[in-house]
Write a protein that holds these residues in place. Structure first.
Motif, PDB file in Angstrom:
ATOM      1  N   ARG A  29       0.715  -0.993   0.012  1.00  0.00           N
ATOM      2  CA  ARG A  29      -0.079   0.273   0.335  1.00  0.00           C
ATOM      3  C   ARG A  29       0.919   1.267   0.360  1.00  0.00           C
ATOM      4  O   ARG A  29       1.644   1.313   0.823  1.00  0.00           O
ATOM      5  N   LEU A  30       0.265   2.171  -0.515  1.00  0.00           N
ATOM      6  CA  LEU A  30       1.304   3.757  -0.929  1.00  0.00           C
ATOM      7  C   LEU A  30       0.912   4.429   0.481  1.00  0.00           C
ATOM      8  O   LEU A  30      -0.878   4.463   1.163  1.00  0.00           O
ATOM      9  N   ALA A  32       0.904   7.748   2.090  1.00  0.00           N
ATOM     10  CA  ALA A  32       0.741   9.333   1.767  1.00  0.00           C
ATOM     11  C   ALA A  32       0.875  10.063   3.346  1.00  0.00           C
ATOM     12  O   ALA A  32       2.190  10.154   3.976  1.00  0.00           O
ATOM     13  N   GLY A  33      -0.403  10.839   3.373  1.00  0.00           N
ATOM     14  CA  GLY A  33      -0.060  11.636   4.930  1.00  0.00           C
ATOM     15  C   GLY A  33      -0.512  10.243   5.671  1.00  0.00           C
ATOM     16  O   GLY A  33      -0.328  11.342   6.803  1.00  0.00           O
ATOM     17  N   GLY A  34      -0.691   9.021   5.253  1.00  0.00           N
ATOM     18  CA  GLY A  34      -1.353   8.703   6.852  1.00  0.00           C
ATOM     19  C   GLY A  34      -2.898   8.832   6.936  1.00  0.00           C
ATOM     20  O   GLY A  34      -2.432   7.696   8.217  1.00  0.00           O
ATOM     21  N   GLN A  35      -3.258   9.756   7.249  1.00  0.00           N
ATOM     22  CA  GLN A  35      -4.707  10.098   8.145  1.00  0.00           C
ATOM     23  C   GLN A  35      -6.026   9.866   7.589  1.00  0.00           C
ATOM     24  O   GLN A  35      -6.174   9.057   8.539  1.00  0.00           O
ATOM     25  N   SER A  36      -5.721   8.641   6.986  1.00  0.00           N
ATOM     26  CA  SER A  36      -6.418   7.048   6.918  1.00  0.00           C
ATOM     27  C   SER A  36      -5.877   6.131   6.979  1.00  0.00           C
ATOM     28  O   SER A  36      -7.136   5.546   7.434  1.00  0.00           O
ATOM     29  N   LEU A  37      -5.041   5.795   6.224  1.00  0.00           N
ATOM     30  CA  LEU A  37      -4.276   4.553   6.000  1.00  0.00           C
ATOM     31  C   LEU A  37      -3.983   4.257   7.759  1.00  0.00           C
ATOM     32  O   LEU A  37      -3.864   3.035   7.827  1.00  0.00           O
ATOM     33  N   HIS A  78      -2.842  19.018   2.591  1.00  0.00           N
ATOM     34  CA  HIS A  78      -4.505  20.001   2.554  1.00  0.00           C
ATOM     35  C   HIS A  78      -4.366  21.393   3.058  1.00  0.00           C
ATOM     36  O   HIS A  78      -4.853  22.357   2.414  1.00  0.00           O
ATOM     37  N   THR A 111      -3.468  14.288   2.381  1.00  0.00           N
ATOM     38  CA  THR A 111      -3.043  14.808   1.195  1.00  0.00           C
ATOM     39  C   THR A 111      -3.962  15.028  -0.058  1.00  0.00           C
ATOM     40  O   THR A 111      -4.971  14.193   0.189  1.00  0.00           O
ATOM     41  N   GLU A 124     -14.895  15.885   1.140  1.00  0.00           N
ATOM     42  CA  GLU A 124     -15.125  16.952   0.305  1.00  0.00           C
ATOM     43  C   GLU A 124     -13.728  17.346  -1.422  1.00  0.00           C
ATOM     44  O   GLU A 124     -14.709  17.714  -1.577  1.00  0.00           O
ATOM     45  N   LEU A 167      -1.669   7.976  -8.790  1.00  0.00           N
ATOM     46  CA  LEU A 167      -2.082   9.043  -8.606  1.00  0.00           C
ATOM     47  C   LEU A 167      -1.179  10.632  -8.752  1.00  0.00           C
ATOM     48  O   LEU A 167      -0.169  10.727  -7.278  1.00  0.00           O
ATOM     49  N   TYR A 193     -16.604  14.580   9.158  1.00  0.00           N
ATOM     50  CA  TYR A 193     -17.339  14.606   7.990  1.00  0.00           C
ATOM     51  C   TYR A 193     -19.138  15.005   7.481  1.00  0.00           C
ATOM     52  O   TYR A 193     -19.595  15.326   8.654  1.00  0.00           O
TER      53      TYR A 193
HETATM   54  P1  FAD Z   1      -3.260   8.492   3.043  1.00  0.00           P
HETATM   55  O1  FAD Z   1      -4.076   7.752   4.600  1.00  0.00           O
HETATM   56  O2  FAD Z   1      -1.376   8.009   3.601  1.00  0.00           O
HETATM   57  O3  FAD Z   1      -3.474   7.013   2.232  1.00  0.00           O
HETATM   58  C1  FAD Z   1      -5.046   7.021   1.840  1.00  0.00           C
HETATM   59  C2  FAD Z   1      -5.407   6.262   0.846  1.00  0.00           C
HETATM   60  O4  FAD Z   1      -4.937   6.831  -0.353  1.00  0.00           O
HETATM   61  C3  FAD Z   1      -4.365   4.619   1.023  1.00  0.00           C
HETATM   62  O5  FAD Z   1      -5.569   3.315   0.749  1.00  0.00           O
HETATM   63  C4  FAD Z   1      -3.169   4.785  -0.245  1.00  0.00           C
HETATM   64  O6  FAD Z   1      -2.712   3.730  -0.038  1.00  0.00           O
HETATM   65  C5  FAD Z   1      -3.820   5.559  -1.131  1.00  0.00           C
HETATM   66  N1  FAD Z   1      -3.252   6.748  -1.844  1.00  0.00           N
HETATM   67  C6  FAD Z   1      -2.334   7.368  -1.191  1.00  0.00           C
HETATM   68  N2  FAD Z   1      -2.027   8.988  -2.279  1.00  0.00           N
HETATM   69  C7  FAD Z   1      -2.219   8.233  -3.024  1.00  0.00           C
HETATM   70  C8  FAD Z   1      -1.362   8.286  -4.565  1.00  0.00           C
HETATM   71  N3  FAD Z   1      -0.765   9.594  -4.748  1.00  0.00           N
HETATM   72  N4  FAD Z   1      -1.421   7.092  -5.274  1.00  0.00           N
HETATM   73  C9  FAD Z   1      -2.742   6.490  -4.821  1.00  0.00           C
HETATM   74  N5  FAD Z   1      -2.797   5.597  -4.189  1.00  0.00           N
HETATM   75  C10 FAD Z   1      -3.122   6.677  -3.114  1.00  0.00           C
HETATM   76  N6  FAD Z   1     -11.263  13.728   4.701  1.00  0.00           N
HETATM   77  C11 FAD Z   1     -12.082  15.108   4.671  1.00  0.00           C
HETATM   78  O7  FAD Z   1     -12.364  14.276   2.919  1.00  0.00           O
HETATM   79  N7  FAD Z   1     -13.282  15.199   4.884  1.00  0.00           N
HETATM   80  C12 FAD Z   1     -13.026  14.990   6.519  1.00  0.00           C
HETATM   81  O8  FAD Z   1     -13.556  15.433   6.763  1.00  0.00           O
HETATM   82  C13 FAD Z   1     -11.992  14.068   6.610  1.00  0.00           C
HETATM   83  N8  FAD Z   1     -12.262  14.221   8.353  1.00  0.00           N
HETATM   84  C14 FAD Z   1     -11.322  13.443   9.161  1.00  0.00           C
HETATM   85  C15 FAD Z   1     -10.988  13.407  10.689  1.00  0.00           C
HETATM   86  C16 FAD Z   1     -10.254  12.500  11.086  1.00  0.00           C
HETATM   87  C17 FAD Z   1     -10.374  12.225  12.826  1.00  0.00           C
HETATM   88  C18 FAD Z   1      -9.231  11.863  10.083  1.00  0.00           C
HETATM   89  C19 FAD Z   1      -8.640  11.290  10.777  1.00  0.00           C
HETATM   90  C20 FAD Z   1      -8.715  12.279   9.118  1.00  0.00           C
HETATM   91  C21 FAD Z   1      -9.945  12.369   8.377  1.00  0.00           C
HETATM   92  N9  FAD Z   1     -10.246  12.939   6.580  1.00  0.00           N
HETATM   93  C22 FAD Z   1     -11.384  13.306   6.418  1.00  0.00           C
HETATM   94  C23 FAD Z   1      -9.594  11.825   6.053  1.00  0.00           C
HETATM   95  C24 FAD Z   1      -7.746  13.129   5.917  1.00  0.00           C
HETATM   96  O9  FAD Z   1      -8.414  14.041   4.862  1.00  0.00           O
HETATM   97  C25 FAD Z   1      -7.110  12.546   5.030  1.00  0.00           C
HETATM   98  O10 FAD Z   1      -6.152  13.144   4.731  1.00  0.00           O
HETATM   99  C26 FAD Z   1      -7.612  11.911   3.906  1.00  0.00           C
HETATM  100  O11 FAD Z   1      -8.236  11.195   3.599  1.00  0.00           O
HETATM  101  C27 FAD Z   1      -6.463  11.001   2.814  1.00  0.00           C
HETATM  102  O12 FAD Z   1      -4.979  11.855   2.201  1.00  0.00           O
HETATM  103  P2  FAD Z   1      -3.927  11.004   3.509  1.00  0.00           P
HETATM  104  O13 FAD Z   1      -2.729  11.928   2.289  1.00  0.00           O
HETATM  105  O14 FAD Z   1      -3.843  10.950   4.526  1.00  0.00           O
HETATM  106  O15 FAD Z   1      -3.998   9.695   2.431  1.00  0.00           O
END
Ligand code: FAD
Length: 287
Positions: A29-30, A32-37, A78, A111, A124, A167, A193
């Motif tokens: 798995r990739l 990125a910000g890790g905030q969902s993963l 973001h 991200t 969003e 992406l 959300y």
């Molecule tokens: P990651 O967590 O690193 O990755 C998410 C997924 O995307 C993984 O499967 C990863 O492999 C894949 N991925 C990441 N980058 C790429 C790439 N470049 N190419 C292909 N695959 C990729 N989001 C909202 O939109 N609205 C909200 O209100 C909201 N509230 C939140 C509240 C909390 C408490 C938390 C913890 C998160 C919330 N989020 C919300 C999610 C947040 O916006 C995340 O940052 C976003 O969803 C995922 O971005 P990330 O960079 O953290 O991705």
């Protein structure tokens, strides 16, 4: 809880990411910000055996513009979007939406690419990409391809990205002089959300909408454009009858999915509420 054990590689180049994806297949798995993963790993909703950290690919962490196009890299945080004067000027829909995404600590790491690749129907930024008719750039081992936002979000947490694609970013056309936008969401608390939300892009001439894209999120299995409702509101002054028709047409456009708090009918009703509120912010002629 703690995540299942995994190997970690900090990739230094896109080619290395592709090599690792080819080598490990769906076990990788990739990151990125890790905030969902990372929460998903900690809750053991995901258990990849290899995490490929893409944060060192700094070529994809910029926002740039030329006469034809605004490019936002997948690794743009973001918080970068939120602070970007270029985005505020050229794509104000993103600026209005981003403050609704989670909280500052999450926006500092999350991200654009992560948000789009995750494909959360309540997010969003995917809806903004739909309303802006953005093009998403994906890269696989054989090269890049361009995917219109309208074809990218396939189903719940499912996108058009292939398992070996990364992406790279998003491209949007510069705004027309007569462009207007609105962004509205209903949420239980700011930063949560959305229960239902709307990203809207319009072109308005002398108080009449000549183009209108209504991208609803947190209602259907994917962020969804509402063309039937939009057609009730374009090329006419907006009176109570047009608004009622547009709200009615949302039944054709949307297939609301209940959540733990709201039934499908409530979601549809709230879609009409955000539509009416969003229209009220635009310089439209009202009959
Ligand atoms: P990651 O967590 O690193 O990755 C998410 C997924 O995307 C993984 O499967 C990863 O492999 C894949 N991925 C990441 N980058 C790429 C790439 N470049 N190419 C292909 N695959 C990729 N989001 C909202 O939109 N609205 C909200 O209100 C909201 N509230 C939140 C509240 C909390 C408490 C938390 C913890 C998160 C919330 N989020 C919300 C999610 C947040 O916006 C995340 O940052 C976003 O969803 C995922 O971005 P990330 O960079 O953290 O991705």
């Amino acid at each position: 809880m703690k995540p299942a054990p995994f190997a970690y590689v900090r990739a230094q180049a896109l080619a290395q990411v592709h090599e690792l994806l080819t080598e490990h297949g769906p076990a990788a798995r990739l990151l990125a910000g890790g905030q969902s993963l990372v929460p998903a790993l900690n809750m053991r909703l995901a258990a990849p055996s290899v995490l490929i950290d893409i944060n060192a690919l700094v070529d994809y962490a910029h926002i740039a513009a030329d006469a034809d196009c605004i490019r936002i890299g997948a690794l743009v945080r973001h918080a970068q979007l939120e602070r970007s004067e270029l985005v505020a000027e050229a794509l104000p829909l993103f600026s209005r939406a981003i403050v609704h995404v989670a909280h500052p600590a999450i926006r500092n790491r999350g991200t654009l690419g992560g948000s789009l690749a995750l494909g959360d129907p309540a997010a969003e930024l995917p809806a903004c990409c739909l309303a802006l008719e953005a093009t998403l750039i994906a890269a696989g081992p054989a090269g890049e391809r361009r995917i219109p936002a309208a074809e990218f979000f396939v189903d719940l947490y499912e996108t058009a990205l292939k398992p070996d694609e990364v992406l790279l970013g998003v491209e949007c056309a510069p705004r027309a002089a007569d462009a207007h936008c609105a962004f509205l969401e209903i949420a239980r608390r700011h930063g949560d959300y959305a229960t239902v939300g709307l990203a809207l892009e319009a072109r308005i001439a002398e108080g009449i909408a000549t183009e209108l894209r209504l991208a609803f999120f947190a209602i259907d299995r994917v962020p969804r454009l509402a063309p039937a409702a939009a057609s009730c509101l374009t090329h006419c002054a907006i009176d109570a009858a047009a608004l009622a028709q547009a709200k009615d047409a949302l039944r054709q456009d949307l297939d609301p999915m209940p959540d733990v708090y709201h039934g499908a009918q409530t979601k549809l009703h709230l879609a009409g509420v955000v539509l009416q509120r969003a229209l009220a912010t635009l310089p439209l002629q009202r009959a």
